[in-house]
Write a protein that holds these residues in place. Structure first.
Motif, short mmCIF file in Angstrom:
data_model
loop_
_atom_site.label_atom_id
_atom_site.label_comp_id
_atom_site.label_asym_id
_atom_site.label_seq_id
_atom_site.Cartn_x
_atom_site.Cartn_y
_atom_site.Cartn_z
N HIS A 1 0.84 -1.21 0.00
CA HIS A 1 0.00 0.00 0.00
C HIS A 1 0.88 1.26 0.00
O HIS A 1 0.61 2.22 -0.72
N HIS B 1 -13.71 -2.46 4.25
CA HIS B 1 -13.02 -3.27 3.25
C HIS B 1 -13.87 -3.85 2.13
O HIS B 1 -13.38 -4.66 1.34
N HIS C 1 -6.60 0.03 -2.45
CA HIS C 1 -6.41 -0.81 -1.26
C HIS C 1 -7.12 -2.16 -1.42
O HIS C 1 -6.57 -3.21 -1.06
N ASP D 1 -5.25 -5.78 -1.41
CA ASP D 1 -5.61 -6.73 -0.34
C ASP D 1 -6.13 -8.04 -0.91
O ASP D 1 -5.86 -9.12 -0.36
N ASP E 1 -7.54 0.53 6.08
CA ASP E 1 -7.01 0.01 7.35
C ASP E 1 -7.15 1.04 8.47
O ASP E 1 -7.47 0.69 9.61
#
Ligand SMILES: [Zn+2]
Length: 221
Positions: free
Chosen positions: A5, A67, A103, A107, A32
């Motif tokens: 990231h 997320h 992100h 992930d 996060d």
């Protein structure tokens, strides 16, 4: 993913040279940063589950607000719009929005099938965390490539511009390796406070950037 990231945050300097590295770090880490706050107030959940994956002992089983791709699209629009209006830069706002969205995609590479598309799934994950060597390779490549782009785009203005940057690089790499190679954490609470401390990288990025200049400005002088 962790180091990767930051790699994209560094790389963002190429797309938006006038934007602070602190803003770029805020964008790529946004999911996060929000997640740790939401777990502390009980709105999202995870558990320490040794053996969950080869690399991380964390089981992320409830984090739709931070997320899911759907939620991140909304966050990306909000963060991008704030920058667009506040700094009168649509291009800058778009870079930040892309950073927030990035992100999810980074992930997905490493996570188990626990990354939600919408609030209640479907869930995706390419599970690179099953392999420690491949995870280290992926993190190192993305982080290294982004850092190289930042280094070619900027020059240190003074010694802080050198040491603040390399201090961050060493700190991030050491912290990540310690978590990947060390024993699982003792409690969820301990992880949450460490997670919350990740906000420090936003002002740290801003501090680095204040002590560096754009390479092309330097060359023109
Ligand atoms: Zn994440």
């Amino acid at each position: 993913m962790f180091l990767g990231h930051f790699g994209l945050g560094f790389a963002g300097k190429r797309l938006a040279p006038r934007m602070s590295l602190g803003s770029l770090f805020l964008a790529v880490q946004f999911a996060d940063l929000v997640f740790w706050i939401l777990t502390l107030v009980g709105a999202e959940h995870f558990r320490v589950s040794p053996g969950a994956t080869r690399v991380t002992p964390m089981d992320f089983f409830d984090y739709p607000w931070s997320h899911s791709l759907a939620a991140l699209a909304v966050w990306a629009a909000i963060v991008g719009a704030i920058y667009w209006i506040g700094r009168d830069s649509l291009a800058g706002g778009l870079v930040l929005a892309a950073g927030v969205l990035s992100h999810w995609f980074l992930d997905v590479i490493v996570h188990r099938r626990d990354m939600p598309l919408g609030f209640h799934g479907p869930y995706f994950g390419l599970q690179l965390w099953r392999s420690l060597p491949w995870t280290i390779a992926a993190e190192a490549v993305v982080f290294g490539a982004g850092l190289a782009m930042y280094l070619s785009a900027t020059r240190a203005r003074d010694r802080i511009g050198v040491w603040a940057l390399w201090g961050l690089v060493v700190f991030l790499a050491a912290a990540w390796l310690a978590s990947a190679l060390g024993p699982p954490p003792g409690s969820e609470r301990a992880v949450q406070w460490i997670g919350l401390a990740m906000w420090v990288f936003v002002p740290w990025g801003w501090w680095i950037d204040r002590h560096r200049v754009l390479a092309k400005d330097r060359a023109a002088r």
